[in-house]
Design an enzyme around this catalytic site. Structure first.
Site, PDB file in Angstrom:
ATOM      1  N   SER A  92       2.621  -2.127   0.441  1.00  0.00           N
ATOM      2  CA  SER A  92       2.666  -1.910  -1.001  1.00  0.00           C
ATOM      3  C   SER A  92       1.407  -2.394  -1.712  1.00  0.00           C
ATOM      4  O   SER A  92       1.271  -2.221  -2.905  1.00  0.00           O
ATOM      5  CB  SER A  92       3.883  -2.607  -1.598  1.00  0.00           C
ATOM      6  N   LYS A  93       0.479  -2.989  -0.968  1.00  0.00           N
ATOM      7  CA  LYS A  93      -0.723  -3.499  -1.621  1.00  0.00           C
ATOM      8  C   LYS A  93      -1.964  -2.832  -1.053  1.00  0.00           C
ATOM      9  O   LYS A  93      -2.936  -3.465  -0.694  1.00  0.00           O
ATOM     10  CB  LYS A  93      -0.794  -5.021  -1.440  1.00  0.00           C
ATOM     11  N   ASN A  94      -1.921  -1.533  -0.961  1.00  0.00           N
ATOM     12  CA  ASN A  94      -2.974  -0.760  -0.332  1.00  0.00           C
ATOM     13  C   ASN A  94      -3.523   0.219  -1.364  1.00  0.00           C
ATOM     14  O   ASN A  94      -2.799   1.053  -1.898  1.00  0.00           O
ATOM     15  CB  ASN A  94      -2.349  -0.041   0.869  1.00  0.00           C
TER      16      ASN A  94
ATOM     17  N   GLU B 154      -1.245  -8.170   2.929  1.00  0.00           N
ATOM     18  CA  GLU B 154       0.179  -8.135   3.273  1.00  0.00           C
ATOM     19  C   GLU B 154       0.517  -9.370   4.081  1.00  0.00           C
ATOM     20  O   GLU B 154      -0.262  -9.806   4.908  1.00  0.00           O
ATOM     21  CB  GLU B 154       0.476  -6.918   4.149  1.00  0.00           C
TER      22      GLU B 154
END
Lengths: 306, 445
Positions: free
Chosen positions: A109-111, B14
């Site tokens: 989700s942090k791409n 992540e």
């Protein structure tokens, strides 16, 4: 169109479908620096990708290959770019594409590339997907209410497609869940200043000040509402300084709480009671000793009393 | 796990990415060493320079960035001798995208450096390069590596880089990193500014538009978000302030100069930065978030640029950073976790800002050593009397009498003239100039 099933991770060299393609190995040159010890599956997938990319083959199997490459390497912007090139001529179902992105987002989700791709798809689908998009972002924020990418996407959706009506309520809800969530405070400021339904900062100021003061009194240790309060008077600091209601709120906890001085910050050109400010800097030197030299410097910069 | 770009900050990481050994459960917390373990860090980075474990394969697209971290990291650790400079130069230059003609450099593609071999193919029989395009962040890393190993930057084909880079700038002043389309935000404004600065040529961008975009990113609380409207963030703030400094819109050490007029709200920015040092001594990237090693650089460097680094609690910061130091070498994001390349690099830059003995000094605006950041300046000189000999030797020191660039010999009889020399961006004022063993009158720039 594209199968929703992954092809099971079977080596590509063993699949009949790929028999006609010669994989293109990476040419790292004779003396590569910081070489990576690629795993076999990775190396093979990228070798086939290179072949398809070089040949510019925009086919269903190319689409499936980009899916595989993305699973292994979601940060590779070249693969995402090629996927976009392939999606267009294939007239792919972009709603399905949103689902695909969502599945990748579950573990990534942090791409940046993923979110950019999502933006590309949403741009093509238009306002029809607005509600779905805002809902999706909410579900991502429910897992991590400070996900910077999700907030960035949310602001983009609001500005590009609208949907402002419920946004202030949403900020309210997030702040009720966690009054320390700076992302939610920031979004509140964003809505208050930019929503076409609210009339702008000046119109909203009175009600926002009431809300913020309440938040300060509930948790004077929370940096966010203090900064938000000052932000409400962004281009009109004189009004903040002259507002007695606010001054009394600020001064009440100032004996004990280090954040008090924030709201009293003012530019050099405005009159300020130097003794009070000096006293506060003096207190802060001791109660906020981590920043002691900063408070000393601030004290020395105060205008000298006439 | 390492993030993608040097500028991917905290928001790109992540916690449970594929391939990463689970960090929090590996080793019981042992008492951390009370010193910066330089030898172990050198060994760790030398290992990575020679071979990266497969966990980094998802970083493949940013090979150049990974290489930058290892090489610049070794330079910070004063261990650049571990690096084969010639090999590095030829490898880095092999990533440069070249237009076939002057005209082609204006065709919309960006002729910078690729980040990896994924998108780079040898030209076909007709000399056509398929999908030949560079990336702004890779270009920044490539140039930074070349400067670090002392490559003569004057030999780089900078024209095609700069001309084509203009295509990446958007109407609002921001930059896209690749011409085929991607997100635009402050990270790439910074890359563009750093590229122009390193190439000593500002024709690659419209500085005023970039400045306006940056100013629109300053939040109500004084920090900068990555895009207008976004939450203020340590990384965004660094990109904003460092860019403004590189472009020349803010002076060095603003706070000491009592500048009342500045294009940014300095006092609010300063206060925001100061508040980022948390109770555990570390720096956080945003209000009410956990301290993370890398923000000791992102926010610390902003303070250094403004002249406010002296205000932080260095002892507390050092203590926090040492809890993130790994017994394997390197640094992790949070205390007692496994190290990664990105947080290790920024741990070293943070220790350099703290002036840790044994580390090279840092150029805060470029995120690499001061030595690597050297740029050309003109030096005008005048001697007290005409020299009778045919050679003039200039020995140049900086203000603290640190030898800057050794000796420069001019083979002509001169009492007055100019010479082009390399200087550190921070030491542009010279105190002493020795000519042929005799002190001379001073020189201005």
């Amino acid at each position: 169109m594209e199968s929703s099933e992954d092809d099971g991770g079977e080596p590509l060299s063993r699949l009949a479908e790929w028999r006609d393609v010669t994989p293109l190995p990476q040419d790292d040159g004779p003396n590569p620096v910081a070489p990576i010890a690629y795993k076999e599956e990775f190396r093979e997938t990228m070798d086939y990708f290179r072949a398809i990319y070089k040949a510019d083959e925009r086919s269903p199997r190319a689409l499936r290959l980009t899916r595989r490459a993305i699973h292994l390497n979601p940060g590779n912007y070249t693969v995402w770019h090629f996927r976009r090139l392939v999606l267009e001529p294939l007239n792919s179902d972009l709603d399905e594409e949103l689902d695909f992105i969502q599945r990748i987002a579950n573990s990534n989700s942090k791409n940046y590339q993923l979110w950019h791709h999502r933006r590309w798809v949403v741009e093509r689908l238009g306002t029809n997907v607005r509600a779905k998009e805002l809902h999706l972002i909410k579900s991502i924020l429910s897992l991590d209410a400070k996900n910077y990418h999700a907030w960035s996407h949310r602001q983009w959706v609001l500005q590009a497609l609208g949907g402002w009506e419920d946004e202030l309520d949403y900020c309210q809800q997030l702040l009720e869940e966690d009054i320390f969530n700076n992302s939610a405070w920031n979004q509140r400021y964003f809505v208050v200043t930019r929503s076409p339904f609210l009339g702008g900062l000046t119109a909203m100021r009175a009600s926002e000040v009431r809300y913020t003061v309440e938040a300060i009194l509930a948790n004077p240790n929370n940096e966010c509402p203090w900064r938000y309060l000052r932000g409400l008077y962004k281009d009109d600091i004189e009004s903040l300084v002259n507002n007695h209601e606010i001054s009394s709120v600020c001064l009440k906890p100032c004996q004990e709480f280090r954040d008090a001085v924030v709201a009293l910050w003012t530019s050099d050109s405005l009159p300020l009671d130097p003794d009070l400010a000096t006293a506060i800097c003096g207190i802060l030197e001791h109660v906020d000793s981590m920043r002691a030299s900063y408070w000393i410097w601030r004290k020395n910069k105060l205008p000298v009393a006439a | 796990m390492a993030t993608r770009d040097p500028l991917d900050f905290d928001i790109g990481v992540e916690d449970d990415e594929d391939g990463t050994p689970s960090p929090s459960s590996i080793s019981p917390p042992s008492s951390p060493p009370s010193y910066f373990d330089r030898d172990r860090h050198v060994a760790f980075f030398e290992m990575l320079y020679n071979l990266m474990p497969y966990h980094y394969q998802s970083q493949e697209i940013n090979r150049l960035t990974l290489a930058f971290f290892t090489i610049s990291g070794l330079h910070l650790l004063k261990a650049l001798d571990r690096v084969d400079k010639d090999r590095v130069v030829s490898w880095v230059l092999s990533f440069q995208a070249h237009p076939r003609s002057q005209a082609e450099s204006k065709n919309g593609q960006f002729y910078g450096f690729h980040g990896s071999r994924t998108s780079q193919f040898p030209p076909d029989e007709n000399g056509v390069s398929v999908h030949d395009a560079g990336h702004l962040a890779s270009t920044y890393c490539a140039l930074a590596i070349l400067k670090t190993v002392g490559f003569n930057m004057l030999t780089i084909d900078k024209e095609s880089i700069l001309i084509s880079m203009r295509n990446l700038q958007q109407p609002d002043g921001s930059f896209m990193p690749v011409h085929v389309g991607a997100e635009t935000d402050l990270r790439f404004v910074y890359c563009a500014a750093a590229i122009c600065f390193m190439l000593e040529d500002w024709s690659g961008m419209d500085r005023e538009k970039a400045r306006d975009y940056i100013l629109n990113c300053q939040s109500y609380d004084g920090g900068f978000g990555l895009m207008p409207g976004l939450e203020s963030h340590g990384g965004g703030t660094y990109c904003a302030v460092a860019s403004l400094r590189l472009m020349g819109y803010i002076e060095d050490d603003l706070l000491s100069k009592n500048a009342t007029s500045s294009i940014i709200n300095v006092s609010l920015l300063l206060d925001w930065c100061m508040q980022r040092q948390a109770i555990d001594g570390g720096f956080q990237g945003r209000a009410n978030k956990s301290s993370d090693t890398c923000y000791a650089f992102w926010v610390g460097a902003v303070l250094r640029i403004l002249g406010g680094y002296k205000f932080i609690d260095k002892i507390a910061l050092r203590r926090f950073l040492l809890t993130c130091q790994s017994e394997y070498g390197g640094f992790s994001k949070y205390p007692s976790e496994l190290p990664d390349l990105y947080h290790s690099y920024y741990g070293y830059t943070a220790f350099s800002l703290l002036e840790e003995p044994g580390l090279n000094p840092l150029c805060a605006e470029l995120g690499m050593t001061d030595l690597a950041a050297l740029v050309h300046c003109f030096l005008f000189f005048q001697t007290d009397q005409k020299c009778c000999i045919t050679a003039l030797t200039l020995t140049i020191f900086d203000l603290s009498t640190r030898l800057l660039c050794g000796e420069k010999t001019l083979h002509r009889n001169r009492s007055l003239g100019a010479v082009k020399i390399l200087f550190s961006p921070h030491n542009l004022a010279i105190s002493v100039l020795r000519v042929c063993g005799r002190c001379t009158t001073l020189i201005m720039l």
